[in-house]
Design a protein around this motif. Structure first.
Motif, mmCIF file in Angstrom:
data_model
loop_
_atom_site.group_PDB
_atom_site.id
_atom_site.type_symbol
_atom_site.label_atom_id
_atom_site.label_comp_id
_atom_site.label_asym_id
_atom_site.label_seq_id
_atom_site.Cartn_x
_atom_site.Cartn_y
_atom_site.Cartn_z
ATOM 1 N N GLU A 250 -82.156 5.751 -6.302
ATOM 2 C CA GLU A 250 -81.252 6.646 -7.022
ATOM 3 C C GLU A 250 -81.980 7.852 -7.625
ATOM 4 O O GLU A 250 -81.623 8.359 -8.669
ATOM 5 N N GLY A 251 -83.004 8.305 -6.911
ATOM 6 C CA GLY A 251 -83.729 9.499 -7.334
ATOM 7 C C GLY A 251 -84.753 9.272 -8.423
ATOM 8 O O GLY A 251 -85.353 10.230 -8.909
ATOM 9 N N GLU A 252 -84.982 8.023 -8.808
ATOM 10 C CA GLU A 252 -85.982 7.720 -9.831
ATOM 11 C C GLU A 252 -87.243 7.235 -9.127
ATOM 12 O O GLU A 252 -87.253 6.170 -8.512
ATOM 13 N N TYR A 253 -88.307 8.030 -9.246
ATOM 14 C CA TYR A 253 -89.511 7.736 -8.475
ATOM 15 C C TYR A 253 -90.616 7.115 -9.330
ATOM 16 O O TYR A 253 -91.795 7.274 -9.060
ATOM 17 N N GLY A 254 -90.239 6.394 -10.372
ATOM 18 C CA GLY A 254 -91.228 5.808 -11.266
ATOM 19 C C GLY A 254 -91.772 4.501 -10.717
ATOM 20 O O GLY A 254 -92.127 4.373 -9.544
#
Length: 462
Positions: A250-254
């Motif tokens: 969902e676009g969270e690249y952590g």
């Protein structure tokens, strides 16, 4: 989209002009003299835009002007000093002009003003400097419509192609700009791509999602990014691949985390592979090998790696050899892109022998489209050629078809597409999908043989 023209990490106030409600009488100018309205920049700009008669008094001499000009295939930024500013440039800072033209004016502290539209066609940066009062000392015109006209003229292009080109040029020009123009160029790039996507251009949709996710342009809502990637995935393998990733992270690249929607991610990844992306085949191999998308199957992983290797990915060949050395063997009954159990279309009864009733179900159901599309399906596409465009025909088997073939109702409404039955007899029917006032037009041809089925798609869009 919530536009934010501040740079992340810098605590600069961004004030919309409309938020400054002031009385213009507070900045009255005595006859024969232009008094400084305010030392506070936001208050000064409000007065400056409200009183065109006194604007020239607050313009430095000389003024630095820069603009983008066409030089062959690559635009170039030119700068010059002028003793006085053209009246038109000042008029564009008039509150009346802004209101009538549909532009927006944004104030960014400590000393910048941005004028733009919502499609990316207009972008101007005004820089002021404070001495005895604020004075306009630099005008940057990054608008690209004249450049695009010089490069493309009135050539026919696919819907949204001009907006796509504009967005790409803004992106490239960030290398020739400094702060704050570079940030604003990314905003205009995103606006241009969104304009192209709204016209039905799949490449523009993918570009809009990409630049938003990059962090260079404003971050769109997840629902909008999903919509853009889904649109792009209709024809672009890289968009389908990006969609597969977005379904997971969902676009969270952590920090790594379990995939949010493995079933949808797997379907999008398979679509990317079916559209010809060898890296998607390799990713599928990894997913099946490790079970990260809900299915762990070493034989299917091997099939995917071998398919990627056959398309030139040597890393996949190495991994395939490692699996073979572990005793994993190819099972012809388990190809890489075989349907998953949940994807198997159930045996469907003919929705109706009446075409209108049949098509009412067909257009809104990917499952019905799969069941009642005859393969190999003939597809004709229109390509640009000299002296005039021509159509190229190809036959597609089921693995090469991407469903839904007809955009669903929500997608059609969002993109301004219309769908209508244009011709019908007892044994044949034609349906037209188009975007009014553009060159986008696709025909779907059906025939009746016990039930209706789609035989051919003719894409006349250029």
């Amino acid at each position: 989209m919530k536009r934010n023209s501040c740079v992340a990490g810098l605590k600069l106030g961004c004030l919309a002009l409309s938020a400054l409600v002031m009385s213009s009488a507070a900045f009255a100018v005595e006859p024969g003299a232009a008094q400084c309205p305010s030392t506070q920049f936001a208050e000064f700009i409000t007065a400056f835009t409200m009183n065109a008669d006194t604007q020239p008094a607050f313009v430095a001499s000389p003024v630095m002007e820069s603009s983008v000009v066409s030089t062959g295939s690559k635009p170039r930024v030119v700068q010059r000093q002028v003793p006085t500013l053209a009246p038109r440039s000042l008029a564009e800072l008039s509150a009346d002009y802004i209101a009538k033209s549909g532009l927006s004016l944004e104030v960014q502290l400590p000393n910048y003003v941005f004028v733009r539209d919502r499609k990316g066609e207009v972008l101007k940066v005004f820089t002021f400097k404070f001495g005895d009062c604020w004075k306009l000392e630099r005008v940057e015109d990054w608008s690209l419509e004249k450049v695009l006209s010089a490069q493309q003229g009135e050539l026919r292009a696919a819907p949204g192609a001009r907006a796509l080109k504009r967005g790409a040029l803004y992106d490239a020009l960030t290398n020739e700009s400094g702060y704050p123009a570079d940030v604003q160029l990314y905003v205009s790039s995103l606006d241009s791509y969104l304009d192209g996507a709204a016209q039905g251009n799949d490449q523009a949709a993918y570009a809009a999602a990409s630049v938003s996710l990059s962090g260079q342009a404003p971050r769109l809502d997840n629902s909008k990014i999903l919509e853009l990637l889904s649109q792009g995935s209709r024809t672009l393998a890289q968009a389908s691949h990006a969609l597969a990733g977005f379904y997971c992270d969902e676009g969270e690249y952590g920090d790594p985390r379990p995939c949010a929607d493995p079933a949808k991610s797997l379907a999008a990844l398979k679509r990317s592979a079916a559209q010809g992306a060898p890296y998607a085949l390799s990713n599928l191999g990894s997913a099946f090998q490790r079970g990260t998308l809900g299915i762990q199957d070493s034989q299917r992983a091997l099939a995917c790696y071998l398919a990627a290797a056959n398309m030139g990915l040597e890393d996949s060949r190495t991994t395939a050899e490692q699996l073979s050395a572990q005793g994993i063997q190819v099972d012809p009954a388990k190809p890489c892109l075989m349907p998953e159990p949940a994807e198997h279309a159930q045996a469907l009864a003919c929705p109706s022998k009446d075409f209108e009733a049949f098509f009412a179900d067909y257009r809104e159901s990917p499952a019905i489209q799969q069941a009642f599309t005859r393969v190999p399906m003939k597809k004709l596409i229109t390509v640009d050629a000299e002296p005039e465009p021509k159509q190229v025909s190809t036959l597609l088997d089921r693995s090469e078809l991407v469903f839904p073939l007809i955009p669903e109702a929500k997608t059609r409404e969002t993109q301004g597409l219309t769908l209508q039955i244009t011709d019908k007899s007892d044994t044949s029917a034609t349906v037209k999908l188009q975007k009014p006032d553009t060159g986008y037009q696709v025909l779907y041809r059906f025939s009746f043989d016990g039930c209706w089925g789609l035989d051919e798609v003719q894409d006349f869009s250029i």
